[in-house]
Design an enzyme around this catalytic site. Structure first.
Site, short mmCIF file in Angstrom:
data_model
loop_
_atom_site.label_atom_id
_atom_site.label_comp_id
_atom_site.label_asym_id
_atom_site.label_seq_id
_atom_site.Cartn_x
_atom_site.Cartn_y
_atom_site.Cartn_z
N GLY A 12 0.83 -1.21 0.00
CA GLY A 12 0.00 0.00 0.00
C GLY A 12 0.85 1.25 0.00
O GLY A 12 1.71 1.44 -0.87
N GLY A 41 -5.93 -3.82 -5.26
CA GLY A 41 -5.05 -4.98 -5.49
C GLY A 41 -5.18 -5.51 -6.91
O GLY A 41 -4.17 -5.80 -7.57
N ASP A 42 -6.40 -5.63 -7.37
CA ASP A 42 -6.63 -6.08 -8.75
C ASP A 42 -6.04 -5.08 -9.75
O ASP A 42 -5.44 -5.47 -10.75
CB ASP A 42 -8.12 -6.26 -9.03
CG ASP A 42 -8.73 -7.42 -8.25
OD1 ASP A 42 -7.98 -8.34 -7.87
OD2 ASP A 42 -9.95 -7.40 -8.03
N SER A 84 -6.18 5.43 -8.52
CA SER A 84 -7.41 4.67 -8.30
C SER A 84 -8.00 4.88 -6.91
O SER A 84 -9.21 5.08 -6.78
CB SER A 84 -7.13 3.19 -8.54
OG SER A 84 -8.24 2.40 -8.18
#
Length: 100
Positions: A12, A41-42, A84
């Protein structure tokens, strides 16, 4: 290590690390104000895989990728996720290529 070619450790805000049998690298993350981490994560792995595909890196030639390139790919994925998480939603939060 068996058949493992690459291990990625995402942390992160703490950046990300990549390990192969020949090298290991780290790329820092930029500080951002996260509002929603759904899909981060994706998005990270997808954007990292995009870098591999764009450079025609496969499991067969992964060990030949330079540390500099691996660091570049991690940095790209970190930037992707940094953008994001400042937006709401999962796929809708993913930046377009021209935003990168």
């Amino acid at each position: 290590t068996g058949n493992t070619k690459l291990v990625i450790y995402t942390k992160g805000a703490g950046g990300a690390e990549a390990y192969t049998s020949t090298t290991n690298v780290f790329a820092a993350s930029r500080k951002v104000k996260a509002v929603d981490t759904t899909g981060a994560g994706d998005g990270f792995i997808g954007s990292f895989l995009y870098c591999l595909q764009r450079n025609e890196i496969t499991a067969k030639n992964l060990e030949k990728v330079s540390a500099e390139k691996l660091e570049e790919y991690l940095a790209f994925a970190n930037r992707f996720c940094g953008i994001s998480v400042t937006r709401h939603g999962a796929i809708a939060s993913y930046p377009k290529l021209d935003e990168m």
